[in-house]
Scaffold this active site. Structure first.
Site, PDB file in Angstrom:
ATOM      1  N   ARG A 124     -12.249  14.583  -9.662  1.00 25.37           N
ATOM      2  CA  ARG A 124     -10.839  15.366  -9.691  1.00 25.37           C
ATOM      3  C   ARG A 124     -10.583  15.447  -8.477  1.00 25.37           C
ATOM      4  NH1 ARG A 124     -14.964  17.711 -12.544  1.00 25.37           N
ATOM      5  NH2 ARG A 124     -14.400  16.809 -14.967  1.00 25.37           N
ATOM      6  N   LYS A 146       3.403   8.819  -6.172  1.00 24.70           N
ATOM      7  CA  LYS A 146       3.162   8.371  -7.597  1.00 24.70           C
ATOM      8  C   LYS A 146       1.639   7.336  -6.939  1.00 24.70           C
ATOM      9  CE  LYS A 146       7.630   7.647  -9.176  1.00 24.70           C
ATOM     10  NZ  LYS A 146       8.523   6.509 -10.208  1.00 24.70           N
ATOM     11  N   GLU A 188      14.436  -3.312  -0.593  1.00 28.42           N
ATOM     12  CA  GLU A 188      14.258  -2.294  -1.121  1.00 28.42           C
ATOM     13  C   GLU A 188      15.039  -1.417   0.004  1.00 28.42           C
ATOM     14  OE1 GLU A 188      13.371  -0.687  -4.234  1.00 28.42           O
ATOM     15  OE2 GLU A 188      12.099  -1.654  -4.747  1.00 28.42           O
ATOM     16  N   LYS A 230      13.721   7.419   1.512  1.00 33.88           N
ATOM     17  CA  LYS A 230      13.046   7.241   0.441  1.00 33.88           C
ATOM     18  C   LYS A 230      12.601   9.405   1.220  1.00 33.88           C
ATOM     19  CE  LYS A 230       9.581   6.094  -3.000  1.00 33.88           C
ATOM     20  NZ  LYS A 230       9.234   6.039  -3.518  1.00 33.88           N
ATOM     21  N   GLU A 240      10.466  13.488 -10.499  1.00 35.50           N
ATOM     22  CA  GLU A 240      11.029  12.231 -10.516  1.00 35.50           C
ATOM     23  C   GLU A 240      12.149  13.508 -11.817  1.00 35.50           C
ATOM     24  OE1 GLU A 240       9.970   8.743 -11.842  1.00 35.50           O
ATOM     25  OE2 GLU A 240      11.547   8.038 -10.742  1.00 35.50           O
ATOM     26  N   ARG A 244      15.700  11.597  -7.784  1.00 36.10           N
ATOM     27  CA  ARG A 244      15.169  10.976  -7.571  1.00 36.10           C
ATOM     28  C   ARG A 244      15.562   9.484  -7.968  1.00 36.10           C
ATOM     29  NH1 ARG A 244       8.489  11.333  -6.566  1.00 36.10           N
ATOM     30  NH2 ARG A 244       7.997   8.962  -5.922  1.00 36.10           N
ATOM     31  N   ASN A 248      16.245   4.656  -8.245  1.00 36.45           N
ATOM     32  CA  ASN A 248      16.405   3.105  -9.465  1.00 36.45           C
ATOM     33  C   ASN A 248      17.962   2.069  -9.044  1.00 36.45           C
ATOM     34  OD1 ASN A 248      13.857   4.319 -10.437  1.00 36.45           O
ATOM     35  ND2 ASN A 248      15.100   5.175 -12.040  1.00 36.45           N
ATOM     36  N   HIS A 251      17.695  -1.412 -10.313  1.00 34.54           N
ATOM     37  CA  HIS A 251      16.373  -1.252 -10.938  1.00 34.54           C
ATOM     38  C   HIS A 251      16.492  -1.803 -13.234  1.00 34.54           C
ATOM     39  CE1 HIS A 251      14.725  -0.692  -6.655  1.00 34.54           C
ATOM     40  NE2 HIS A 251      13.183  -0.430  -7.563  1.00 34.54           N
ATOM     41  N   HIS A 255      14.542  -4.364 -13.572  1.00 34.14           N
ATOM     42  CA  HIS A 255      13.334  -4.988 -14.124  1.00 34.14           C
ATOM     43  C   HIS A 255      13.732  -5.942 -14.778  1.00 34.14           C
ATOM     44  CE1 HIS A 255      11.852  -0.475 -13.106  1.00 34.14           C
ATOM     45  NE2 HIS A 255      11.493  -1.635 -12.090  1.00 34.14           N
ATOM     46  N   HIS A 267       9.013  -8.143  -6.968  1.00 32.47           N
ATOM     47  CA  HIS A 267       9.345  -7.106  -7.052  1.00 32.47           C
ATOM     48  C   HIS A 267      11.100  -7.101  -6.235  1.00 32.47           C
ATOM     49  CE1 HIS A 267      10.632  -3.077  -8.364  1.00 32.47           C
ATOM     50  NE2 HIS A 267      10.497  -2.437  -7.411  1.00 32.47           N
TER      51      HIS A 267
HETATM   52  N1  LIG Z   1       3.483   3.927  -5.733  1.00 30.02           N
HETATM   53  C1  LIG Z   1       5.301   3.376  -5.696  1.00 30.02           C
HETATM   54  O1  LIG Z   1       6.102   4.972  -5.912  1.00 30.02           O
HETATM   55  C2  LIG Z   1       5.923   2.160  -5.350  1.00 30.02           C
HETATM   56  C3  LIG Z   1       6.783   1.663  -5.268  1.00 30.02           C
HETATM   57  C4  LIG Z   1       6.658   0.717  -5.323  1.00 30.02           C
HETATM   58  C5  LIG Z   1       6.367  -0.665  -5.865  1.00 30.02           C
HETATM   59  N2  LIG Z   1       4.775   0.109  -6.268  1.00 30.02           N
HETATM   60  C6  LIG Z   1       4.233  -1.278  -6.066  1.00 30.02           C
HETATM   61  O2  LIG Z   1       3.930  -1.682  -5.342  1.00 30.02           O
HETATM   62  C7  LIG Z   1       3.102  -2.976  -5.636  1.00 30.02           C
HETATM   63  C8  LIG Z   1       3.884  -4.199  -4.979  1.00 30.02           C
HETATM   64  O3  LIG Z   1       3.806  -3.995  -3.609  1.00 30.02           O
HETATM   65  P1  LIG Z   1       3.313  -4.951  -2.396  1.00 30.02           P
HETATM   66  O4  LIG Z   1       5.060  -5.555  -2.226  1.00 30.02           O
HETATM   67  O5  LIG Z   1       2.893  -4.784  -0.971  1.00 30.02           O
HETATM   68  O6  LIG Z   1       2.664  -6.275  -3.394  1.00 30.02           O
HETATM   69  P2  LIG Z   1       0.831  -6.313  -2.753  1.00 30.02           P
HETATM   70  O7  LIG Z   1       0.245  -5.463  -2.082  1.00 30.02           O
HETATM   71  O8  LIG Z   1       0.417  -6.737  -4.269  1.00 30.02           O
HETATM   72  O9  LIG Z   1       0.681  -7.420  -1.693  1.00 30.02           O
HETATM   73  C9  LIG Z   1       1.266  -8.384  -1.480  1.00 30.02           C
HETATM   74  C10 LIG Z   1       1.045  -9.668  -1.582  1.00 30.02           C
HETATM   75  O10 LIG Z   1       0.414  -9.223   0.147  1.00 30.02           O
HETATM   76  C11 LIG Z   1      -1.148  -9.520   0.753  1.00 30.02           C
HETATM   77  N3  LIG Z   1      -1.032  -9.188   1.621  1.00 30.02           N
HETATM   78  C12 LIG Z   1      -0.692  -7.256   1.867  1.00 30.02           C
HETATM   79  N4  LIG Z   1      -0.669  -7.046   3.230  1.00 30.02           N
HETATM   80  C13 LIG Z   1      -0.846  -8.137   3.762  1.00 30.02           C
HETATM   81  C14 LIG Z   1      -0.759  -8.757   5.076  1.00 30.02           C
HETATM   82  N5  LIG Z   1      -0.788  -8.430   6.154  1.00 30.02           N
HETATM   83  N6  LIG Z   1      -0.112 -10.146   5.078  1.00 30.02           N
HETATM   84  C15 LIG Z   1      -0.783 -10.858   4.505  1.00 30.02           C
HETATM   85  N7  LIG Z   1      -0.951 -11.190   3.309  1.00 30.02           N
HETATM   86  C16 LIG Z   1      -0.698  -9.407   3.324  1.00 30.02           C
HETATM   87  C17 LIG Z   1      -1.879  -8.704  -0.379  1.00 30.02           C
HETATM   88  O11 LIG Z   1      -3.040  -9.592  -0.741  1.00 30.02           O
HETATM   89  C18 LIG Z   1      -1.180  -9.705  -2.033  1.00 30.02           C
HETATM   90  O12 LIG Z   1      -1.181 -10.844  -2.338  1.00 30.02           O
HETATM   91  C19 LIG Z   1       2.984  -3.018  -7.473  1.00 30.02           C
HETATM   92  O13 LIG Z   1       1.861  -3.249  -7.855  1.00 30.02           O
HETATM   93  C20 LIG Z   1       4.957  -1.937  -7.461  1.00 30.02           C
HETATM   94  O14 LIG Z   1       3.923  -1.365  -8.616  1.00 30.02           O
HETATM   95  C21 LIG Z   1       4.301   1.529  -6.202  1.00 30.02           C
HETATM   96 ZN   LIG Z   2      11.407  -1.083  -6.470  1.00 30.60          ZN
END
Ligand SMILES: NC(=O)c1ccc[n+]([C@@H]2O[C@H](COP(=O)([O-])OP(=O)(O)OC[C@H]3O[C@@H](n4cnc5c(N)ncnc54)[C@H](O)[C@@H]3O)[C@@H](O)[C@H]2O)c1
Ligand SMILES: [Zn+2]
Length: 368
Positions: A124, A146, A188, A230, A240, A244, A248, A251, A255, A267
């Site tokens: 929890r 999030k 972004e 942000k 949200e 907030r 978007n 987006h 999307h 993305h």
């Molecule tokens: N929580 C939120 O508010 C929020 C906001 C935006 C995005 N997200 C989420 O974030 C995710 C996307 O994030 P991301 O773009 O960081 O993707 P990711 O975490 O999937 O990383 C992308 C790729 O890069 C690799 N990688 C990570 N760091 C590296 C580095 N320093 N060197 C080499 N390779 C590396 C990973 O293994 C992966 O293959 C999505 O799942 C999305 O839904 C969440």
């Molecule tokens: Zn985004």
């Protein structure tokens, strides 16, 4: 290092941005986590394999938190499933982690989303911290609280709001991050400039024109500015409900393009296209100042992001545009940028968007 405080009353924490020595990263986490009964390092498995800094950081954390254990997640989005969450929780339980334990996520947004969600639900709730290793992770996923994972039915459908104790946006990891991933994260950052920080947009423009946007210096300032945007937005609207929504921007169409491409588009690439579409739509409605679409397009394409949205907005893409679930069936709150650094929400009928967008894109002469 640049420190950006996230003021959320008793859930306040800091985001530290820079290229600190690995021992300093370990110290930041030690200070933020305080007394803890055990530490689990949960790291993106691919990153652990390819990044020399990951090995150095793990060693530094091992010294700072004697007895800490490491768990490797599947790389990227593959970690974001309930099955993987169960596996991680099972591992934590088998290794004796109790309510006083701390989790440290090392990786991009997928890793921090997974670890944050596990932290929210394991026993929890246990505390966690993030070392973010991608541009997108730094400016977006690690800020705002999030957390969550995907279902077959769609992305991010299961999750919780849960704040970390500290975030280190560690630019020392970006050496190994492919340029395409870096560029996608910068979409972004451009968004942050457009919706809330005209100076950031101008700076991006200058750095992009001088071809130095991927330099450590330019990235440091761009990422810090985007984190501030942000933080400002989420601090005023943690769960949200209103403002907030300006995050978007780009987006709605983004999307639709992302899912229609079957996630071939990253993305950030989809958001770049979606922002160009939103600026064109705004221009067509007289909301967006003339010239802003061209300015944004120039910056995005210099970064290496796609901008050929007119060609890509097909009837199939238009059909995928989703309406806001909380609103009347055929209407959506569309985010417009009237001028650099300002955002406004307007109620738009989905049919109007679907009808006018192709015209607006043709008029904006944004062709493939
Ligand atoms: N929580 C939120 O508010 C929020 C906001 C935006 C995005 N997200 C989420 O974030 C995710 C996307 O994030 P991301 O773009 O960081 O993707 P990711 O975490 O999937 O990383 C992308 C790729 O890069 C690799 N990688 C990570 N760091 C590296 C580095 N320093 N060197 C080499 N390779 C590396 C990973 O293994 C992966 O293959 C999505 O799942 C999305 O839904 C969440
Ligand atoms: Zn985004």
């Amino acid at each position: 290092m640049i420190t950006v405080p996230v003021p959320l009353a008793e859930r306040s924490y800091d985001v530290h941005i820079g290229t600190p020595a690995v021992d300093e990263v370990a110290n930041v986490f030690a200070r933020a986590l305080g007394k803890t009964s055990g530490v689990a390092l949960i790291i993106d498995g691919q990153l652990a394999q390819i990044s020399p800094r990951a090995a150095a950081l793990s060693e530094a954390l091992g010294k700072r938190f004697p007895g800490c254990k490491t768990y490797r997640l599947p790389a990227g989005e593959a970690a974001k499933s309930l099955a993987e969450v169960e596996r991680t929780c099972q591992w934590l339980a088998e290794n004796g982690f109790d309510r006083g334990a701390s989790l440290i996520a090392i990786g991009g947004g997928a890793t921090s989303d997974h670890v944050g969600f596990v932290a929210a639900i394991y026993l929890r709730g246990v505390q966690f911290a993030i070392c973010s290793t991608t541009v997108l992770g730094m400016v977006d996923a690690s800020v705002g609280g999030k957390t969550g994972v995907d279902l077959q039915a769609g992305k991010n459908l299961v999750g919780a709001f849960f704040q970390p104790r500290a975030v280190v946006a560690d630019l020392g990891f970006l050496d190994t991050l492919p340029r395409r991933e870096q560029a996608a994260g910068l979409a972004e950052v451009v968004k942050a400039g457009l919706i809330a920080d005209a100076d950031l947009l101008s700076r991006l423009e200058v750095d992009a024109a001088a071809n130095r946007i991927f330099s450590e210096e330019a990235l440091l300032h761009a990422i810090a500015a985007a984190v501030r945007v942000k933080v400002d937005v989420v601090a005023g609207d943690e769960r949200e409900s209103g403002r907030r929504a300006i995050l978007n921007f780009g987006h709605t169409v983004g999307h639709a393009l992302e899912s229609e491409s079957a996630y071939e588009l990253l993305h950030g690439e989809a958001v770049a296209l979606g922002m160009v579409a939103a600026l064109a739509f705004g221009g067509h409605r007289g909301v967006t100042a003339p010239g802003l679409q061209a300015r944004a397009t120039a910056i995005l394409s210099r970064i290496g992001l796609p901008v050929d949205v007119a060609r890509r907005v097909t009837p199939a893409v238009l059909a995928r545009i989703e309406v806001d679930k909380k609103r009347a069936a055929d209407r959506l709150k569309f985010v417009f940028v009237p001028r650099a650094g300002e955002a406004t929400l307007q109620d738009v009928a989905l049919t109007e968007l679907q009808r006018t967008l192709p015209e607006a894109l043709a008029a904006g002469a944004v062709s493939g």
